[in-house]
Design an enzyme around this catalytic site. Structure first.
Site, PDB file in Angstrom:
ATOM      1  N   SER A 167       0.856  -1.189   0.000  1.00 15.57           N
ATOM      2  CA  SER A 167       0.000   0.000   0.000  1.00 15.57           C
ATOM      3  C   SER A 167       0.891   1.237   0.000  1.00 15.57           C
ATOM      4  O   SER A 167       1.731   1.381  -0.890  1.00 15.57           O
ATOM      5  CB  SER A 167      -0.949  -0.034   1.206  1.00 15.57           C
ATOM      6  OG  SER A 167      -1.855   1.049   1.158  1.00 15.57           O
ATOM      7  N   THR A 168       0.784   2.105   0.998  1.00 16.17           N
ATOM      8  CA  THR A 168       1.537   3.359   1.022  1.00 16.17           C
ATOM      9  C   THR A 168       3.039   3.095   0.907  1.00 16.17           C
ATOM     10  O   THR A 168       3.606   2.350   1.684  1.00 16.17           O
ATOM     11  CB  THR A 168       1.266   4.124   2.326  1.00 16.17           C
ATOM     12  OG1 THR A 168      -0.130   4.154   2.566  1.00 16.17           O
ATOM     13  CG2 THR A 168       1.815   5.533   2.259  1.00 16.17           C
ATOM     14  N   HIS A 193      -2.629  -1.274  -3.322  1.00 19.81           N
ATOM     15  CA  HIS A 193      -3.769  -0.364  -3.191  1.00 19.81           C
ATOM     16  C   HIS A 193      -3.559   0.821  -4.131  1.00 19.81           C
ATOM     17  O   HIS A 193      -2.623   1.609  -3.946  1.00 19.81           O
ATOM     18  CB  HIS A 193      -3.904   0.133  -1.752  1.00 19.81           C
ATOM     19  CG  HIS A 193      -4.183  -0.960  -0.768  1.00 19.81           C
ATOM     20  ND1 HIS A 193      -3.974  -0.816   0.576  1.00 19.81           N
ATOM     21  CD2 HIS A 193      -4.669  -2.226  -0.943  1.00 19.81           C
ATOM     22  CE1 HIS A 193      -4.315  -1.936   1.198  1.00 19.81           C
ATOM     23  NE2 HIS A 193      -4.730  -2.807   0.302  1.00 19.81           N
ATOM     24  N   MET A 287      -0.126   1.191   4.909  1.00 14.97           N
ATOM     25  CA  MET A 287      -0.929   1.586   6.050  1.00 14.97           C
ATOM     26  C   MET A 287      -2.019   0.547   6.306  1.00 14.97           C
ATOM     27  O   MET A 287      -2.597  -0.001   5.376  1.00 14.97           O
ATOM     28  CB  MET A 287      -1.565   2.957   5.751  1.00 14.97           C
ATOM     29  CG  MET A 287      -2.517   3.469   6.799  1.00 14.97           C
ATOM     30  SD  MET A 287      -3.083   5.166   6.417  1.00 14.97           S
ATOM     31  CE  MET A 287      -3.994   4.917   4.902  1.00 14.97           C
ATOM     32  N   ASP A 290      -4.562  -4.758   5.919  1.00 14.57           N
ATOM     33  CA  ASP A 290      -5.114  -5.596   4.855  1.00 14.57           C
ATOM     34  C   ASP A 290      -4.148  -6.724   4.511  1.00 14.57           C
ATOM     35  O   ASP A 290      -2.973  -6.492   4.244  1.00 14.57           O
ATOM     36  CB  ASP A 290      -5.383  -4.737   3.607  1.00 14.57           C
ATOM     37  CG  ASP A 290      -5.972  -5.545   2.455  1.00 14.57           C
ATOM     38  OD1 ASP A 290      -6.739  -6.489   2.736  1.00 14.57           O
ATOM     39  OD2 ASP A 290      -5.659  -5.236   1.292  1.00 14.57           O
TER      40      ASP A 290
END
Length: 348
Positions: A167-168, A193, A287, A290
């Protein structure tokens, strides 16, 4: 508790007003100033010393990317890019992440209260995460580019598929991993993401830069050696089995863990159709949590698992969650992950 001091940089008075109103509704984010262009922003950064800045990609007098490049070279600090959700704008946003921006968010297209509430929530979360992110001076993409020898692994005997969640900070972590993998790398599937219009641009960018085949997922793509498949933004990446081979399925079902694509959806689908012993699961910077629970299921079913370590993660959220659940065999610094992937892909 001290508030997160935020500077808003956007040439649109309407957007500046909207962002200020969003932050003013929080208890922990304080707008210390606004700027209509990067030259004004440069002076305000010196005067106000903000913790985080939000930065528009398209700006007058000096575009946002040039300003970001200068900023990250001279005074690295957490930046959240605020961009237009268009295919045309995707390469610039991805370039901003390369230059060191922590994250990005797309300006809301629709004016419904639900859409605006979702945007406001996401924006504030991204600023909170950015305020704690690891930010360091980085070279720009143009300075980093260098010619690369296309290598082949002499022993292609891969027994496992590589499944990556991120993600991030993930787009750049993925890029760094691919940069040292051979053209005949193990089969790799990735759920990052990312918004819908950005995933095609990311796949195209990586495919043009590295020797292996990098593709945005579509229905019925074969998972095979030398191919990296990146989940479509806004769609889950799942799989079906045909003999010994796996093929992709694009799933437009509901979000899982607030995300689509979801790492959990990908991991669970792989577990169902391939079993744990055919897999290496990798959790990169990001972040939230998930994929952590699904990674534990993979681990318990015999998958080999690793996660990016805290020191090299932009945000140690997803890797930490998986690690604390006992889903991770080892924590690995980002520069060492590619070699670990090759080694683990060959293990029985």
């Amino acid at each position: 508790m001290s508030k997160i001091r935020t500077l808003i940089i956007d040439d649109s008075a309407l957007i500046r007003k909207m962002l200020r109103e969003v932050f003013d509704r929080t208890d922990d984010i304080e707008v210390v100033g606004v700027a209509s262009d990067p030259l004004i922003a440069r002076d305000k950064i010196k005067q106000l010393n903000p913790d985080v800045i939000t930065l528009d990609v398209e700006m007058p007098r000096m575009d946002g990317l040039q300003f970001l490049s200068n900023l990250m070279r001279l005074r690295p600090m957490p930046v959240v890019m605020v961009s237009t959700l268009t295919e045309k704008g995707a390469p610039e946003t991805l370039e901003a992440l390369e230059m060191g921006a922590v994250d990005y968010i797309c300006k809301p297209k629709a004016q419904s209260p639900e859409d605006f509430t979702e945007f406001a929530h996401a924006l504030c979360d991204k600023v909170r995460v950015a305020s704690k992110a690891r930010v360091a001076a980085v070279e720009t993409q143009r300075a980093r580019k260098s010619s690369r020898v296309v290598t082949r692994e002499a022993n292609e005997n891969y027994r496992r598929i590589i499944a990556v969640g991120s993600s991030t900070g993930g787009t750049e972590a993925i890029s760094e991993i691919l940069s040292t993998l051979p053209v005949n790398c193990p089969p790799i599937v990735i759920s990052q993401h990312i918004p819908e219009v950005f995933s095609a641009s990311l796949a195209k960018r990586l495919d043009g830069r590295y020797p292996m085949e990098v593709m945005e997922a579509r229905d019925d793509l074969e998972v095979k050696t030398g191919r990296v498949i990146i989940a479509q933004g806004g769609r889950h990446l799942r799989f079906r089995r045909k003999g010994d081979q796996l093929f992709t399925i694009i799933d437009d079902g509901p979000k899982q863990n607030l995300h689509k694509p979801s790492v959990e959806a990908m991991f669970d689908s792989l577990l169902q159709v391939a079993g744990g012993k055919r897999l290496v699961a990798v959790m990169l910077t990001g972040m939230g949590a998930d994929g952590a629970i699904a990674m534990k299921r993979l681990h318990d079913a015999g998958a080999l698992t690793m996660a990016q370590n805290e020191a090299t993660s932009v945000v140690w959220g997803m890797p930490k969650s998986a690690y604390e659940l006992g889903a991770v065999d080892e924590l690995v610094p980002l520069p060492a992950i590619a070699a670990e992937i090759i080694k683990k892909a060959r293990l029985p």
